[in-house]
Design a protein around this motif. Structure first.
Motif, PDB file in Angstrom:
ATOM      1  N   TYR A 137      67.051  28.594  34.525  1.00 17.29           N
ATOM      2  CA  TYR A 137      67.106  29.199  35.857  1.00 17.29           C
ATOM      3  C   TYR A 137      67.773  30.571  35.824  1.00 17.29           C
ATOM      4  O   TYR A 137      67.461  31.440  36.643  1.00 17.29           O
ATOM      5  CB  TYR A 137      67.798  28.260  36.832  1.00 17.29           C
ATOM      6  CG  TYR A 137      66.910  27.099  37.267  1.00 17.29           C
ATOM      7  CD1 TYR A 137      65.565  27.091  36.969  1.00 17.29           C
ATOM      8  CD2 TYR A 137      67.418  26.018  37.978  1.00 17.29           C
ATOM      9  CE1 TYR A 137      64.734  26.053  37.352  1.00 17.29           C
ATOM     10  CE2 TYR A 137      66.601  24.964  38.379  1.00 17.29           C
ATOM     11  CZ  TYR A 137      65.251  24.984  38.056  1.00 17.29           C
ATOM     12  OH  TYR A 137      64.444  23.955  38.449  1.00 17.29           O
ATOM     13  N   SER A 189      65.823  33.968  37.026  1.00 15.82           N
ATOM     14  CA  SER A 189      66.457  34.641  38.158  1.00 15.82           C
ATOM     15  C   SER A 189      66.253  36.153  38.142  1.00 15.82           C
ATOM     16  O   SER A 189      66.547  36.823  39.133  1.00 15.82           O
ATOM     17  CB  SER A 189      67.962  34.329  38.180  1.00 15.82           C
ATOM     18  OG  SER A 189      68.626  34.974  37.101  1.00 15.82           O
ATOM     19  N   HIS A 199      62.666  32.068  39.939  1.00 19.82           N
ATOM     20  CA  HIS A 199      63.644  31.039  40.307  1.00 19.82           C
ATOM     21  C   HIS A 199      63.617  30.764  41.805  1.00 19.82           C
ATOM     22  O   HIS A 199      63.606  29.602  42.240  1.00 19.82           O
ATOM     23  CB  HIS A 199      65.044  31.463  39.884  1.00 19.82           C
ATOM     24  CG  HIS A 199      66.117  30.535  40.367  1.00 19.82           C
ATOM     25  ND1 HIS A 199      66.827  30.760  41.525  1.00 19.82           N
ATOM     26  CD2 HIS A 199      66.582  29.352  39.862  1.00 19.82           C
ATOM     27  CE1 HIS A 199      67.681  29.773  41.711  1.00 19.82           C
ATOM     28  NE2 HIS A 199      67.556  28.916  40.714  1.00 19.82           N
ATOM     29  N   ASP A 202      62.602  18.844  39.526  1.00 21.85           N
ATOM     30  CA  ASP A 202      62.095  20.094  40.086  1.00 21.85           C
ATOM     31  C   ASP A 202      60.737  20.386  39.455  1.00 21.85           C
ATOM     32  O   ASP A 202      60.538  20.159  38.256  1.00 21.85           O
ATOM     33  CB  ASP A 202      63.034  21.260  39.784  1.00 21.85           C
ATOM     34  CG  ASP A 202      64.289  21.247  40.635  1.00 21.85           C
ATOM     35  OD1 ASP A 202      64.334  20.485  41.623  1.00 21.85           O
ATOM     36  OD2 ASP A 202      65.225  21.995  40.309  1.00 21.85           O
TER      37      ASP A 202
END
Length: 530
Positions: A79, A83, A96, A205
């Motif tokens: 992540y 990002s 992200h 996720d």
């Protein structure tokens, strides 16, 4: 927009392999190492980047996903990488943020995690015996050194492998009873926060599209904008070393491209990162009419290259531990492209889950131990509205099917679909579904090779003590406490390699440790007792 770079311009970086580990390494060399993108070269022998994190095909010929992956909030390195990478579909947001927004809207809560005899199994209880519970607690407490080269089935009684927990855990992570007890222990620690919701997979996720479209493509686009060079169809065959001040220094890269042998001389400050081994090497695709082949001659370069490098120094690992036991490391996946929504409609009615809100549906009675998952649609960018795609796999491809009396490895895509429909009791619509489906099976000889029993030193450190300008990245290097068979592991190796080789005053993103949180331990203990 390009990242501003101020580092010395004469350093070049060479990355062998085009998987997520190399792509992430290039990104960190640029962002944190301030290496100009045009000083970075990635060698990939295939015509497509992404390594094992691939996805390809079209609605006419069928889509293909060789592997299936899930993400988790604890993937802190992944992540972090995503990002600062703009989304492919909306460059105003990062990948992200795009993933976070998607999972806020499409929540996972599987209603049909395990199926038996065509019926949904109640898996709210883990089905543990007292001895099972004690075994899990002791395994989490014992040191890796004491576990040594034990297999999982050398720690637990046979009954453990018939529990609801095992059916859910082994199909979620692809463990086999003969795999490494050390690796299993690491997973228990690493994912203890998911223990309480393993029956619903609510902690998973997902990406808006398959991970190739959602992660790899935007990462490649960003790297290209920074000037990174991609050498496609370039098979790195060997490295030349020179001993320098008790260190092993790579001085030359040998590779083949367009049937021509080539070499690159490394300068004083140049660095090289090599993705060693491959989970998806020598994979083979079948069709609705033909089964896939089992390729055992190491046609790809990743294993051969590691063998060549390992001959130089014992600190470079022992690839034979991982690539010499195909019967213990292979399984078979399949991707199904459907015209229309007939199968999806039947599955939604059966499971109570709209596509994208469920998880793996595992058939515990299946001799192949088959599982399928129906992702949110469309699963590929550009996928037509009247086309649906799902994925599945079988852990035991050498076993004969329950309904198709053939080994899964010998089955065509049509036969695999027939076996699946029979487990679901969808027999009345089998002919109809087969007419509108294209099931492409994929044999993967080394897919769980990183789980095989190993000993200390079999996996090299990211930057071995003896290394001068070389780092290893990917799934077959050693990172204490983290777990292989995850995108997170590859990205963590990338961070580690970049920061170590450049001597940066920076550490990889700390691993999330649920065992340090009382609430997580309390919830796990409650689940253990159910």
């Amino acid at each position: 927009m390009k990242v501003s770079n101020t580092i010395t311009p004469y350093r070049n970086v060479y990355l062998v392999g085009g998987g997520i580990a190399s792509l992430a390494s290039a990104a960190y060399f640029i962002r944190d190492g301030k290496i100009p993108g045009d000083r970075i070269t990635i060698f990939e022998e295939q015509p497509i980047m992404g390594g094992s994190l691939d996805g390809f095909g079209c609605p006419e010929d069928g889509y293909v996903l060789r592997g299936g992956r899930m993400l988790n909030f604890s993937y802190v390195c992944t992540y972090d990488l995503l990002s600062f990478i703009p989304s492919l579909t909306n460059p105003a947001v990062t990948v992200h943020d795009e993933i976070a927004a998607f999972n806020k809207n499409i929540k996972t809560h599987a209603n049909a995690r395990v199926i038996s005899n065509g019926h949904i199994v109640d898996v709210t209880s883990m089905d543990f015996s007292y001895k099972d519970r004690l075994g899990l607690i002791e395994l989490m407490a014992i040191s890796e050194e004491k576990l040594g080269a034990k297999q999982i089935n050398q720690w637990f009684d046979p009954r453990f492998f018939e529990t609801n927990f095992w059916y859910m855990w082994d199909t979620m992570f692809a463990f086999q009873p003969w795999h490494s007890a050390v690796e299993f222990k690491r997973y228990l620690h690493r994912f203890i926060h998911e223990f309480e919701r393993i029956n619903t997979l609510a902690g998973v996720d997902r990406t808006p599209f398959n991970q190739y479209d959602s992660i790899v493509k935007p990462l490649i686009k960003w790297l290209q904008a920074q000037g990174v060079k991609f050498e496609m169809g370039a098979e790195v065959t060997n490295l030349d070393f020179r001993r320098l001040d008790d260190k092993e220094r790579v001085e030359r890269i040998h590779y083949k491209q367009n049937n021509t042998k080539k070499a690159i001389e490394l300068c004083t400050h140049d660095l090289i990162l090599v993705t060693i081994g491959s989970m998806t090497a020598d994979s083979s695709l079948g069709s609705m009419q033909t089964p896939p082949d089992v390729i055992l001659n190491k046609a790809g370069s990743s294993w051969k290259l590691w063998h060549n490098i390992a001959e130089r120094n014992p600190q470079f690992g022992n690839p034979a531990v991982f690539d010499s036991h195909v019967d213990q490391s292979k399984w078979e996946s399949f991707t199904v492209t459907c015209k229309g929504t007939d199968f999806f409609d039947l599955m939604e009615k059966f499971t109570g889950n709209v596509a994208g809100t469920g998880g793996l549906v595992t058939f515990k009675d299946s001799n192949w131990l088959m599982s399928v998952v129906l992702p949110h649609q469309p699963h590929f960018i550009g996928q037509p509205n009247d086309v649906t795609v799902f994925w599945g796999y079988g852990l035991f491809p050498n076993k004969e099917g329950n309904f198709i009396r053939k080994r899964m490895a010998d089955c065509t895509g049509a036969e695999i679909m027939t076996e699946l429909l029979s487990h679901l009791n969808f027999n009345k619509v089998t002919d109809q579904i087969l007419k509108t489906s294209n099931c492409i099976p994929c044999m993967l000889p080394y897919i769980t090779s990183q789980f095989l029993v190993r000993e200390k030193g079999n996996r090299p450190l990211v930057v071995p003590e003896v290394s001068h300008n070389l780092a290893f990245i990917g799934q077959f290097v050693e990172i204490p406490e983290d777990v292989v068979f995850t995108v997170e592991y590859s990205v963590r190796t990338a961070q580690t390699a970049v920061y170590t080789l450049l001597g940066l005053d920076k550490q990889p993103t700390p691993i999330y440790k649920g065992v340090n949180h009382l609430g997580v331990l309390f919830d796990a203990a409650k689940t253990l007792l159910t």
